[in-house]
Design an enzyme around this catalytic site. Structure first.
Site, PDB file in Angstrom:
ATOM      1  N   ALA A  43      27.692   0.834  39.406  1.00 38.58           N
ATOM      2  CA  ALA A  43      27.058  -0.401  39.863  1.00 38.58           C
ATOM      3  C   ALA A  43      28.066  -1.447  40.326  1.00 38.58           C
ATOM      4  CB  ALA A  43      26.185  -0.981  38.747  1.00 38.58           C
TER       5      ALA A  43
ATOM      6  N   HIS B 232      32.326   3.454  28.282  1.00 41.42           N
ATOM      7  CA  HIS B 232      31.063   4.208  28.225  1.00 41.42           C
ATOM      8  C   HIS B 232      31.264   5.695  28.547  1.00 41.42           C
ATOM      9  CE1 HIS B 232      31.101   3.238  32.498  1.00 41.42           C
ATOM     10  NE2 HIS B 232      30.554   2.044  32.327  1.00 41.42           N
TER      11      HIS B 232
ATOM     12  N   ARG C 290      36.208  25.260  32.554  1.00 40.91           N
ATOM     13  CA  ARG C 290      37.520  25.490  33.165  1.00 40.91           C
ATOM     14  C   ARG C 290      38.185  24.182  33.594  1.00 40.91           C
ATOM     15  NH1 ARG C 290      34.796  30.012  35.611  1.00 40.91           N
ATOM     16  NH2 ARG C 290      35.525  31.973  34.690  1.00 40.91           N
TER      17      ARG C 290
ATOM     18  N   ASP D 129      26.304  -2.474  26.968  1.00 41.96           N
ATOM     19  CA  ASP D 129      26.444  -2.543  28.425  1.00 41.96           C
ATOM     20  C   ASP D 129      25.288  -3.373  28.996  1.00 41.96           C
ATOM     21  OD1 ASP D 129      27.692  -2.105  30.844  1.00 41.96           O
ATOM     22  OD2 ASP D 129      26.852  -0.106  31.155  1.00 41.96           O
TER      23      ASP D 129
END
Length: 377
Positions: free
Chosen positions: A133, A209, A220, A267
């Protein structure tokens, strides 16, 4: 004056016990088991936990910290305090350097008032491919010199910066941040496993976060998530709102990092505590539907409408945390990240009387900051 809270279920990282505590001059002076030695305020068996500590928060109640508007920031702090957050950082998002400097300067005055424990620059030194954002047009390559300017604008209250370590100048900027006394966080990053290890070696100690805005786990190509989870020096932020991360992945991170390295965060953005509709997150337009915030353009998740009490309840109900462990990840561990664990975030003699009274359903019944009731039970 002295206040005794009696008939309480006191929750600490060590356990839960029936007891009482006494508060004088904003600090805890006695903690006891069983019946209180003198009359006090009976809590009727309700839980008492330390005030929550949120190290990643962009606003609430219509206020957006990235704007630097002080009155709206005060409204946001008041909202989060009613939900039990007694200590919090003000997180900014990517903007121009002038915009970030103005916001940091304004918010530094609120830090001096004791409303914030510091300022977090979540941008602009992040990866375009993982900007979420943040406005991609305003992103910049990490610059130690520029960061020092932002730190100066914050007038001693800059506390954390998020950096995409794989970018040119990323590792040097992390080193500069640590040298300036800031926490360096890896996030909004396209780093691979080895680049994430290099960031940690350079001084990064926080995962912004975890899972969100970074390459995902692969068998992998383990990416940064594996590096951040396996290193004992790193505290991982988790947004436990049921939207940002699936509960199974939250449980996985928590089981690896444990309560000592897991910090629940909100958040949160301006819509927190309000209804659906149109809001802003820094220079970006956001629409909230059913409590989920997304950018108007592109649809990326744009923060949350979460409060720490809800994150705490979900920790117990959805992630299977014990009450003592939930206290640690919502209070003590984030306080340690901020270097404040000696003063707050535990119910112990000498600590600040920052307390939350919870019902049997873990709903907030009362909140105290420095011995004063914000919401009286």
């Amino acid at each position: 004056m002295s206040l005794t809270l009696a008939d309480a279920r006191i929750v600490t990282p060590e356990g839960v016990h029936e007891g009482w505590l006494t508060i004088e001059d904003g600090r805890i002076t006695h903690v006891g088991h069983g019946s209180a030695p003198s009359p006090g305020l009976s809590l009727g068996g309700r839980h008492v936990v330390p005030g929550f500590v949120d190290i990643h928060n962009h606003g609430g109640a219509g206020g957006s910290f990235p704007t630097g508007e002080q009155d709206k920031a005060r409204d946001a702090v008041a909202l989060h305090r009613r939900h039990g957050t007694t200590t919090m950082m003000a997180s900014l998002v990517t903007d121009t350097l002038d915009g970030l400097s103005r916001a940091a300067s304004s918010l530094s005055e609120l830090c001096e008032e004791g409303l914030f424990a510091g300022i977090h620059f979540e941008g602009p030194y992040i990866a375009k491919a993982r900007c979420g954002a943040h406005n991609p047009a305003l992103l910049r390559e990490p610059s130690p010199r520029e960061l020092s300017g932002l730190v100066k604008a914050a007038r001693g209250h800059a506390r954390m910066v998020t950096v995409a370590a794989e970018l040119p100048g990323g590792l040097d900027t992390i080193r500069t941040a640590v040298g300036e006394g800031l926490l360096a966080a890896l996030g909004h990053s396209d780093a691979d496993y080895d680049q994430a290890i290099a960031a940690i070696e350079a001084g990064a100690t926080v995962a912004t976060h975890l899972y969100n805005a970074m390459p995902q786990l692969g068998h992998r190509a383990p990416g940064p998530i594996a590096a951040l989870l396996e290193d004992e020096r790193v505290t991982v932020e988790l947004v436990n709102d049921g939207v940002h991360v699936h509960p199974a992945m939250l449980r996985l991170a928590y089981e690896v990092a444990g309560p000592g390295r897991t910090a629940l965060i909100t958040d949160a953005m301006a819509a927190t505590g309000l209804g659906d509709g149109d809001y802003v997150l820094g220079p970006m337009r956001v629409h909230v539907t059913d409590g989920v915030a997304r950018l108007v353009e592109g649809g990326s998740i744009a923060g949350s409408t979460l409060t720490m009490d809800a994150a705490f309840r979900r920790g117990v109900r959805e992630l299977g945390m014990s009450l003592p462990d939930a206290v640690q990840v919502a209070s003590l561990t984030p306080a340690r990240v901020l270097g404040l664990a000696e003063a707050i975030a535990a119910i112990a003699v000498g600590k600040a009387a920052d307390l939350v009274v919870l019902s049997a359903e873990l709903e907030v019944d009362g909140v105290m900051k420095n011995g004063d009731w914000i919401t009286e039970p």
